[in-house]
Motif scaffolding. Structure first.
Motif, PDB file in Angstrom:
ATOM      1  N   ASN A 147       0.869  -1.270   0.158  1.00  0.00           N
ATOM      2  CA  ASN A 147       0.060   0.035   0.056  1.00  0.00           C
ATOM      3  C   ASN A 147       0.786   1.420  -0.107  1.00  0.00           C
ATOM      4  O   ASN A 147       0.356   2.422   0.284  1.00  0.00           O
ATOM      5  CB  ASN A 147      -1.046   0.015   1.095  1.00  0.00           C
ATOM      6  N   ARG A 160       5.692  -0.795   1.694  1.00  0.00           N
ATOM      7  CA  ARG A 160       5.017  -0.909   2.879  1.00  0.00           C
ATOM      8  C   ARG A 160       3.875  -2.046   2.447  1.00  0.00           C
ATOM      9  O   ARG A 160       3.263  -1.999   1.651  1.00  0.00           O
ATOM     10  CB  ARG A 160       4.372   0.085   3.403  1.00  0.00           C
ATOM     11  N   ARG A 161       4.002  -3.042   3.351  1.00  0.00           N
ATOM     12  CA  ARG A 161       2.995  -4.331   2.921  1.00  0.00           C
ATOM     13  C   ARG A 161       1.774  -4.171   4.254  1.00  0.00           C
ATOM     14  O   ARG A 161       2.174  -3.935   5.416  1.00  0.00           O
ATOM     15  CB  ARG A 161       3.329  -5.526   3.117  1.00  0.00           C
ATOM     16  N   GLU A 162       0.508  -3.956   3.774  1.00  0.00           N
ATOM     17  CA  GLU A 162      -0.339  -3.920   4.540  1.00  0.00           C
ATOM     18  C   GLU A 162      -0.910  -5.167   5.247  1.00  0.00           C
ATOM     19  O   GLU A 162      -1.559  -5.820   4.850  1.00  0.00           O
ATOM     20  CB  GLU A 162      -1.756  -3.208   3.953  1.00  0.00           C
ATOM     21  N   GLN A 182      -2.544  -2.708  -3.238  1.00  0.00           N
ATOM     22  CA  GLN A 182      -3.672  -2.568  -2.449  1.00  0.00           C
ATOM     23  C   GLN A 182      -4.256  -1.305  -2.790  1.00  0.00           C
ATOM     24  O   GLN A 182      -3.654  -0.418  -3.069  1.00  0.00           O
ATOM     25  CB  GLN A 182      -3.387  -2.629  -1.063  1.00  0.00           C
TER      26      GLN A 182
ATOM     27  N   VAL B  97      -2.652 -11.992   5.072  1.00  0.00           N
ATOM     28  CA  VAL B  97      -1.940 -11.087   4.181  1.00  0.00           C
ATOM     29  C   VAL B  97      -0.423 -12.249   3.877  1.00  0.00           C
ATOM     30  O   VAL B  97      -0.064 -12.100   2.813  1.00  0.00           O
ATOM     31  CB  VAL B  97      -1.345  -9.787   4.892  1.00  0.00           C
ATOM     32  N   ARG B 235     -13.636   0.682   4.151  1.00  0.00           N
ATOM     33  CA  ARG B 235     -12.438   0.929   3.604  1.00  0.00           C
ATOM     34  C   ARG B 235     -12.392   2.073   2.502  1.00  0.00           C
ATOM     35  O   ARG B 235     -11.530   2.984   2.388  1.00  0.00           O
ATOM     36  CB  ARG B 235     -11.652  -0.461   3.221  1.00  0.00           C
ATOM     37  N   LYS B 245      -7.379   7.170   8.467  1.00  0.00           N
ATOM     38  CA  LYS B 245      -7.334   5.892   8.503  1.00  0.00           C
ATOM     39  C   LYS B 245      -7.763   5.288   9.901  1.00  0.00           C
ATOM     40  O   LYS B 245      -8.245   3.880   9.823  1.00  0.00           O
ATOM     41  CB  LYS B 245      -5.762   5.409   8.315  1.00  0.00           C
ATOM     42  N   SER B 252      -8.038  -4.802   8.037  1.00  0.00           N
ATOM     43  CA  SER B 252      -6.878  -4.179   8.037  1.00  0.00           C
ATOM     44  C   SER B 252      -7.189  -2.714   8.527  1.00  0.00           C
ATOM     45  O   SER B 252      -6.409  -1.862   8.811  1.00  0.00           O
ATOM     46  CB  SER B 252      -6.356  -3.885   6.476  1.00  0.00           C
TER      47      SER B 252
END
Ligand code: FAD
Lengths: 262, 317
Positions: A147, A160-162, A182, B97, B235, B245, B252
């Motif tokens: 993301n 960055r991996r979410e 993402q 993930v 989201r 956020k 997430s």
């Protein structure tokens, strides 16, 4: 530097629909660029605008009807597109990850990009596995559910991996690499009128499996879709009926009963 | 016989819930033909993890002591080697993930088919019947696979395994080729602290893509004001930058457990539901009577939010 971005036209389903064996009847379906791919396309175009990337190539597996969607991708700034189609794909209900991997890998080998961007998943079949599978197949590095991508690519991509629960992983990934993108990484643009005009003149190459040296047998997916149905509702929901004033009053009473509203 | 190798998930020193759920899923598959259930625990404090994972139904736990945190290359190498050693029928991984960051690579490396995000599984020892959703949960499908496969399972679909087991705990000496490791994890960051903690709220007025445009958000805020409630969202609202956020509910985003959760123009995608299903009372306002949110809602108004929300605000002003 060359970026290849996968862009899939996905089917979206109307609120009311009917299932016919293992597909949804055509009149209830709409076609759109996969939501996750639209973020991947935007990221590729931004890299190009930042002068980091020289060429953005969009790749899709799809019939002629999907060209409108692919033209959208060109209108947003991709330089050219490759569409893979084959008569043998005509009657396939579900192209599984293995088949997509074989086909996309053949294109990537031909194009030799430094970076491949795919959506995290496709909104229709929602496998979420193709990007990583392709990376392994062609020997690229990879990162799933990205993301954020730093725009100073040289030998590596800082991403960055979410992860779940509001945690992000900061990772450096050597190039060449496949990143699955993402939503939220950027703000996908609308195509401008000028972009739409220009897109008409951009190259949209059509290739059959044989052109890519891919054997037709790849489409014999190992995964066979055998049934499709509307999920049985376990719901014991109380639905309030009436005018907006009446239903709002019902909800109002509930909130007062629960003591959470004045 | 259907032997199953199930891979567990952990992060920052803690096993994640799906690690216990995957034991149940794996045991069920193995039981259908009388096979064994093997667990893999890769990286981190593997011995402690193995003790915790030793629950009823596990036959063997294989620990791969390499590195502190998740690295997909280490996982891919360790699991393909374990597969070669154990020759299980199925490799199960979480559809998390991180699961999605190695399971497809394992499948490709082993030249096996992969089926992701399954919600039900059945086998006769040769054919696997996997149930999964398509089109954002609008339909369910069954899918058949012959032979061996890699399968990822959705979280919270199988109950967590309980009890104490008597599994053998074995160190697996995977040969990790360091040169093949192409990515380096430099750290983690929590995102979206900020002004409001939606997980503390008693009443959440939660808005989704049905609101259409940022200009329409004030009707939601007015309702929240009138109710003295907090605004949260699905989201897409956060992705569009319409709310920060820290307002995002879901897989997430944040997990919330308010007394009342009012989902306005939210379809109820699985990743959203993961964050709010523990709410005491769930109310959905949605034009689609078949939206997945209806399956978990207690009360529903099937109508246009632009009519209902102002009417409700009026009630309290
Ligand atoms: C790895 C991953 C992680 C994710 N994490 C999260 C997460 O943490 N949280 C999250 O929310 N999502 C998450 N998602 C995204 C998720 O899959 C969905 O895309 C998202 O939840 C959809 O949001 P939505 O319900 O607001 O929009 P949609 O699915 O577009 O639904 C909009 C709804 O509004 C209704 N509607 C439209 N107009 C009106 C009207 N006028 N009045 C009343 N109703 C109306 C429609 O009937 C529909 O049901 C994640 C996805 C992935 C792949």
């Amino acid at each position: 530097m060359r970026v290849l971005v996968t862009a899939k036209e996905v089917l979206t389903v109307e609120d009311k629909f009917e299932v016919e064996e293992t597909t949804i009847a055509d009149q209830y379906l709409n076609r759109d660029l996969n939501e996750w791919d639209s973020y991947a396309v935007e990221e590729a175009v931004q890299l190009q605008e930042a002068g980091i990337v020289d060429e953005v190539v969009a790749v899709t597996i799809g019939p002629e009807e999907c060209e409108e969607t692919i033209r959208q991708v060109l209108a947003k700034g991709a330089d050219r597109a490759v569409r893979i189609w084959d008569d043998s794909l005509e009657d396939v209900d579900l192209l599984d990850v293995g088949a997509k991997t074989e086909i996309l890998s053949a294109v990537i080998e031909e194009e030799d990009p430094d970076l491949v961007l795919t959506g995290v998943q496709a909104g229709d079949d929602s496998f979420g596995a193709t990007g990583v599978s392709v990376a392994e197949e062609i020997g690229y590095q990879w990162g799933a559910v990205v993301n954020h991508l730093e725009h100073d690519l040289e030998d590596a991509a800082s991403v960055r991996r979410e992860l779940e629960g509001g945690v992000e992983e900061l990772t450096d990934i050597e190039l060449p690499a496949v990143l699955t993108i993402q939503t939220g990484i950027n703000e996908p643009r609308y195509a401008s009128l000028r972009g739409i005009r220009q897109a008409q003149r951009k190259e949209l190459d059509v290739k059959a499996l044989a052109d890519l040296d891919v054997d037709e047998s790849v489409i014999e997916s190992e995964l066979e879709l055998t049934d499709m149905y509307e999920p049985e509702s376990e719901s014991d929901v109380t639905t309030w009926e009436g005018s907006p004033e009446e239903t709002a009053a019902e909800l109002g009473d509930l909130l007062r009963d629960k003591g959470v509203a004045p | 016989m259907t032997d199953v190798l199930a891979v567990t998930d952990h992060r920052r020193g803690e096993l994640r819930d799906v690690s216990y759920e995957i034991i149940t899923a794996g045991r069920q598959l193995a039981d259908e033909t009388g096979g064994d259930l093997h667990l893999a625990v890769v990286s981190g404090t593997v011995n402690e993890f193995a003790e915790e994972l030793n629950r009823e139904g596990v036959d063997a736990i294989h620990t791969v002591d390499h590195g502190k945190e998740f690295n997909h290359d280490v996982y891919t190498q360790a699991i393909t080697q374990l597969y070669d050693e154990l020759a299980p029928q199925y490799v199960l991984a979480p559809n998390s993930v991180n699961g999605l960051d190695y399971a497809p690579a394992v499948a490709t490396e082993l030249e096996l088919p992969i089926v992701t995000d399954t919600i039900d599984l059945e086998t006769d020892g040769d054919t696997l019947i996997a149930t999964r959703e398509m089109y954002g949960g609008k339909v369910e499908t069954t899918n058949e696979l012959e032979g061996s496969a890699v399968v990822t399972i959705r979280g919270a679909e199988w109950p967590a395994a309980e009890g104490t087991g008597d599994a053998s705990i074995e160190t697996f000496d995977a040969t990790i080729d360091e040169d093949a490791i192409g990515s380096t994890v430099n750290g983690f960051e929590e995102v979206g602290g900020g002004d409001v903690d939606i997980s503390e709220a008693d009443v959440l007025v939660s808005v989704g893509r049905g609101i259409e445009e940022e200009e329409n958000l004030p009707i939601i805020e007015e309702l929240a004001d009138a109710l003295d409630a907090t605004v949260s969202s699905s989201r897409p609202i956060v992705d569009n930058g319409w709310l920060p956020k820290n307002r995002q509910v879901g897989q997430s985003g944040k997990v919330v457990t308010p007394d009342v959760y009012i989902a306005i123009g939210i379809s109820g995608a699985v990743q959203h539901v993961a964050g709010m299903k523990g709410s005491d009372t769930i109310v959905a306002i949605n034009t689609d009577p078949n939206a997945p949110i209806m399956d978990i809602a207690d009360y529903a108004i099937v109508d246009d939010l632009f009519d209902v929300v102002p009417a409700l605000t009026e009630e309290f002003q």
